[in-house]
Design an enzyme around this catalytic site. Structure first.
Site, short mmCIF file in Angstrom:
data_model
loop_
_atom_site.label_atom_id
_atom_site.label_comp_id
_atom_site.label_asym_id
_atom_site.label_seq_id
_atom_site.Cartn_x
_atom_site.Cartn_y
_atom_site.Cartn_z
N ASP A 257 42.09 66.91 26.85
CA ASP A 257 42.10 66.66 25.49
C ASP A 257 43.07 67.57 24.79
O ASP A 257 43.52 68.61 25.26
CB ASP A 257 40.37 67.22 24.82
CG ASP A 257 40.67 66.73 23.28
OD1 ASP A 257 41.28 65.93 22.94
OD2 ASP A 257 39.53 67.12 22.56
N CYS B 153 40.72 61.43 25.38
CA CYS B 153 39.99 60.70 24.54
C CYS B 153 40.90 60.00 23.30
O CYS B 153 40.43 59.09 22.82
CB CYS B 153 38.92 61.44 23.89
SG CYS B 153 39.57 62.93 22.96
N ARG C 285 30.67 61.93 10.90
CA ARG C 285 31.85 62.94 11.64
C ARG C 285 31.82 63.82 10.78
O ARG C 285 32.41 63.87 9.62
CB ARG C 285 32.99 61.95 11.82
CG ARG C 285 34.24 62.98 11.98
CD ARG C 285 35.35 62.32 12.49
NE ARG C 285 35.37 61.83 13.98
CZ ARG C 285 36.21 61.32 14.74
NH1 ARG C 285 37.70 61.68 14.42
NH2 ARG C 285 36.12 60.78 15.99
N GLN D 23 32.04 59.52 22.27
CA GLN D 23 33.34 59.39 23.10
C GLN D 23 32.76 59.78 24.80
O GLN D 23 33.03 59.03 25.66
CB GLN D 23 34.18 60.65 22.99
CG GLN D 23 35.24 60.80 23.84
CD GLN D 23 36.25 59.87 23.66
OE1 GLN D 23 36.68 59.48 22.60
NE2 GLN D 23 36.66 59.14 24.78
N ARG E 31 35.17 52.55 23.67
CA ARG E 31 34.36 53.17 22.44
C ARG E 31 33.54 52.12 21.69
O ARG E 31 32.41 52.40 21.50
CB ARG E 31 35.43 54.00 21.49
CG ARG E 31 36.06 55.09 22.12
CD ARG E 31 35.12 56.23 22.24
NE ARG E 31 34.44 56.30 21.23
CZ ARG E 31 34.59 57.12 20.18
NH1 ARG E 31 36.03 57.88 20.14
NH2 ARG E 31 33.98 57.26 19.07
#
Ligand code: CP
Ligand code: NVA
Length: 301
Positions: free
Chosen positions: A217, A257, A98, A128, A285
């Site tokens: 989001d 998400c 990430r 995601q 997930r």
């Protein structure tokens, strides 16, 4: 060639179906491809869902996850990104990261002998989107020809969601404030990926009308915090609320998400209401991660 997973747009529709099928299969059917092997999980940004779902997915595939914070690795400060990738490939069967800059992932993928998996960058969030695709498939049945609407910032999550929706043959509708929209190149790519249709508008109530899935989001992604106040002003009117859900399809689902900021991008009555599937989506997930990692390791349904 090593099968990396950096972007949904790098995959074909058949690949997406294969990953979603692997995600839905019993764990034992995947054959524990990581038995006795490791997976590096490197995080430059915070995470709850991605870290836990990936760690558990790696365990379910028979492997051992090794979590490291980005600051300990020090991409391009302690040592070059490429050197990190070349070292990790000697310890692990998969390297997942990430990162702030998407180029960190493409640089790792360029030299890595093992698959590199994107666990969120400034550009995209494919794991995601795979969980989103799985959730839509579970809740809406056959998704081709159905309509997905996204309200808010055309950010990493929105881009990957739009791409997977296009690959699944859905109608894609976007409502983004001025300055936060998908540009023409992005819209053309969605058409090429196979979207049933693409529409972008600036009035959320029009964009969500008749939609089967309504997504949003945060207005302030990790890394955008310096602009937080300005963004909140520009996103006024883009809060997903009951009025919007009332014009969506009667059985429409609400998706996010997470983490979510109630009262900003979504009202509490929508995210905590009966149309919300955010926790199923979050739990997916882990299943999507298991399917995705199995896929990059060469497992097919
Ligand atoms: N949705 C998501 O990626 O959550 P985390 O930032 O908690 O991993
Ligand atoms: N767009 C958000 C998603 C968090 C999971 C971010 O990048 O911070």
């Amino acid at each position: 060639m090593t099968d990396h997973l950096l972007d949904i747009a790098d995959l074909g529709g058949a690949d997406i179906e294969a990953i979603l099928d692997l995600a839905s299969a019993p764990i034992d059917a995947l054959g524990h491809p990581l038995a006795g092997l490791g997976a590096a999980l490197i995080f430059e940004k915070p995470s709850a869902r991605t870290r836990h779902s990936m760690e558990m997915a790696i365990v379910q595939l028979g492997g051992h996850p090794v979590f490291t914070k980005g600051e300990e690795i020090g991409f391009d400060t302690r040592e070059p990104v490429e050197d990190v990738a070349r070292i990790m490939e000697g310890f692990h069967a998969v390297v997942a990261a990430r990162v702030y800059e998407h180029s960190t992932l493409t640089r790792m993928a360029a030299v890595s002998a093992v698959p590199v998996v994107n666990m969120l960058s400034d550009h995209s969030h494919p794991l995601q989107a795979l969980a989103d695709g799985l959730t839509m498939r579970q809740r809406l049945g056959a998704v081709a020809g159905k309509t997905v609407a996204y309200v808010g910032d055309y950010n990493n999550v929105a881009r990957s969601l739009a791409e997977i929706s296009a690959l699944l043959g859905m109608h894609v509708r976007l409502a983004c404030p001025i300055g936060f929209e998908a540009d023409d190149t992005e819209l053309e790519r969605l058409t090429l990926l196979g979207a049933a249709s693409i529409e972008q508008g600036s009035r959320p109530i029009d964009v969500v009308a008749g939609a089967h899935a309504v997504h949003t989001d945060t207005w302030v992604s990790m890394g955008d915090e310096v602009d937080a106040e300005q963004r909140r002003q520009k996103f006024e009117g883009f809060t997903v609320n009951e009025e919007m859900m009332n014009v969506a399809a009667s059985d429409a689902i609400f998706m996010h998400c997470l983490p979510a900021y109630r009262g900003l991008e979504v009202t509490a009555d929508v995210i905590d209401g009966p149309q919300s599937v955010v926790f199923q989506q979050g739990h997916n997930r882990m299943h999507a991660a298991r399917g995705a990692v199995a896929f990059v390791l060469g497992v097919r349904p």
